[in-house]
Design an enzyme around this catalytic site. Structure first.
Site, mmCIF file in Angstrom:
data_model
loop_
_atom_site.group_PDB
_atom_site.id
_atom_site.type_symbol
_atom_site.label_atom_id
_atom_site.label_comp_id
_atom_site.label_asym_id
_atom_site.label_seq_id
_atom_site.Cartn_x
_atom_site.Cartn_y
_atom_site.Cartn_z
ATOM 1 N N ARG A 78 -10.679 -12.179 7.379
ATOM 2 C CA ARG A 78 -9.486 -12.793 6.780
ATOM 3 C C ARG A 78 -9.832 -14.111 6.090
ATOM 4 N NH1 ARG A 78 -4.873 -10.120 8.580
ATOM 5 N NH2 ARG A 78 -4.950 -9.251 10.672
ATOM 6 N N ASP B 39 0.863 -1.182 0.000
ATOM 7 C CA ASP B 39 0.000 0.000 0.000
ATOM 8 C C ASP B 39 0.904 1.239 0.000
ATOM 9 O OD1 ASP B 39 -2.355 1.490 0.269
ATOM 10 O OD2 ASP B 39 -2.444 1.252 2.429
#
Ligand code: IMP
Ligand code: MG
Length: 180
Positions: free
Chosen positions: A165, A103
């Protein structure tokens, strides 16, 4: 999945399976004559790592490290911390670090510096997802699964407040403010 309803996947299980097979074969070609040590960055990479390791037909070593990232919310503290370190000696090994997503690039930059100091024979990076629009530092990623737009995504190991997740595909988390 309880808590939130996810619409159409951004990346489906089938797309993921195909891409990981391709990556695995490429990595196997590149590391044929090498002593490959794959290091998974937890917790986010745990699903991708286990798929990728099984897609690389080489007798590789595996290891893991746990880093702190966004805490409970999406906002990065900026500082990266190793909570649990690798157990194997990196010296002379051909190390491939496996990440869930790049990111800002801060985690990758931090890990590169830290792991280079341990004198591996080579050091490369692989990520399932790349979000290049949010980079704060220039990074080189050797293997990228998918390049995605600037959206907050969950599933396949990626979380929001430590949930989702286990979602078996990548989905966009809607209606959640993206921190700048
Ligand atoms: P960095 O900003 O490149 O250092 O990435 C730090 C970490 O932020 C990643 O390893 C992920 O755990 C987390 N992260 C960044 N973007 C997302 C996202 O869209 N969903 C879930 N986690 C993310
Ligand atoms: Mg992570």
């Amino acid at each position: 999945m309880e808590g939130r309803i996810f619409g159409k996947p951004m990346i489906t299980q089938e797309e993921m399976r195909k891409r990981i097979q391709e990556l695995g074969l490429r990595i196997a070609q590149d590391y044929q004559e090498k002593d490959l040590l794959m290091i998974g960055v937890l917790k986010g990479a745990f699903v991708f790592f286990s798929d990728l390791a099984r897609a690389v037909p080489l007798p590789l070593h595996v290891d893991f490290l746990v880093v702190s990232s966004y805490g409970e919310k999406k906002k990065s503290s900026g500082a990266v911390k190793v909570i649990s370190d690798t157990t194997q000696n990196l010296k002379g090994k051909d190390v491939l670090v496996v990440e869930d997503i790049v990111d800002s690039g801060l985690t990758l930059t931090f890990l590169k510096k830290k792991l280079m100091a341990r004198k591996p024979n080579s050091l490369r990076f692989c990520t399932l997802l790349d979000k290049p629009q949010r980079r704060k530092t220039e990074v080189t990623i050797d293997y990228v699964g998918f390049t995605i737009p600037n959206k907050y995504v969950v599933g396949y190991g990626l979380d929001y407040e430590n949930k989702y997740r286990n979602l078996p595909y990548i989905a966009v988390l809607e209606n959640v403010r993206e921190d700048a």
